[in-house]
Write a protein that holds these residues in place. Structure first.
Motif: not given
Length: 279
Positions: A127-128, A130, A167, A170-171, A173-176, A180
């Motif tokens: 999750m940390d 990208s 995106r 992006e990691e 954990r910032r996704f729906s 994911q």
């Protein structure tokens, strides 16, 4: 359909606990469901055998606790099985029981021949990292070293699963939840694995998101001709995806056959109950 299965599994057993004289012998086992009341051993998978053919989607359906996720974990080497064998139709492993291979060889199979999409994306993704970093991680494990090449593969796969490229750094954990799962699918596809395991991939997602994830799986399977095993407690998911289906109850297969056949003319009382609850 080819005659030679992509994956053959025979007599797979997985128990949690030592077993005792009341439950150790498979013939005349005295269990409550799949649990021994005498020694508290759980028989999560009991004598499971099946074949998965090239380009086929095999569904495994059953209620929670029926052993289907444990079966997937054994096949993907997340769990040590108690007994049984499996062979993959790959020339350098021809006839080998993959469960008896060394940890290094099992890792090689996971990195080159298998992909896994877990019910909980936290199990399948870092999750940390990208989104594209997660794909690169799988490619590196499979021997990838060319950064530019890995970036091209990563972008192509993210586009295939409908993740916008702006995106990609992006990691997750910032996704729906649905995004994911789509990143997990892209990661699982990155090593061009001929066998993909999908464990309850739509559980917990909104209905519209479920539909888009299922459409995506179907489309990818058609385009790439991958063999898939799809586990679900939801017969509607199995109906949409699976060519053939195994029905599991209390760790054992109680019925198997073509999905249409099972849905239209269920033989086992448990399958009948499942099908009629869907109607």
């Amino acid at each position: 359909m080819h005659e030679q299965p992509m994956l053959s599994v025979r007599n797979l057993e997985k128990q949690f606990g030592p077993g005792c004289r009341m439950c150790k012998n498979p013939i005349g086992r005295q269990l409550e469901k799949n649990y021994c009341p005498h020694c508290r051993t759980v028989y999560a998978c009991q004598n499971i055998s099946f074949d998965l053919f090239p380009g086929e989607i095999l569904g495994i359906v059953g209620e929670s606790g029926s052993g289907k996720s444990t079966l997937m974990q054994c096949l993907y080497f997340d769990e040590e099985l108690t007994a049984g064998e499996a062979s993959i139709n790959i020339s350098d492993l021809d006839g080998e029981n993959v469960f008896t291979l060394s940890n290094q060889q099992k890792r090689y199979i996971r990195n080159h021949y298998f992909g896994m999409v877990y019910q909980n994306p936290m199990k399948g993704l870092k999750m940390d990292f990208s989104a594209i970093g997660n794909i690169a991680e799988k490619l590196i494990a499979a021997g990838g070293r060319n950064v530019a090449e890995m970036e091209v593969i990563g972008k192509t796969l993210l586009e295939k699963v409908h993740i916008p490229l702006f995106r990609m750094k992006e990691e997750p954990r910032r996704f729906s939840g649905g995004m994911q799962q789509r990143v997990q699918i892209a990661k699982a596809l990155s090593n061009q694995a001929p066998v993909l395991f999908l464990d309850e991939v739509t559980t917990g997602l909104d209905l519209s998101v479920q539909a888009s994830v299922l459409d995506l799986i179907k489309k990818i399977q058609r385009e790439l001709g991958i063999s898939m095993i799809v586990v679900s407690h939801d017969l509607a998911v199995i109906r949409m995806l699976a060519d053939r289906t195994l029905v599991m109850l209390n760790g054992a297969v109680v019925e198997e056959g073509l999905t249409d056949q099972i849905l239209e003319d269920p033989q086992s009382p448990y399958t009948q109950q499942l099908v009629y609850s869907l109607l």
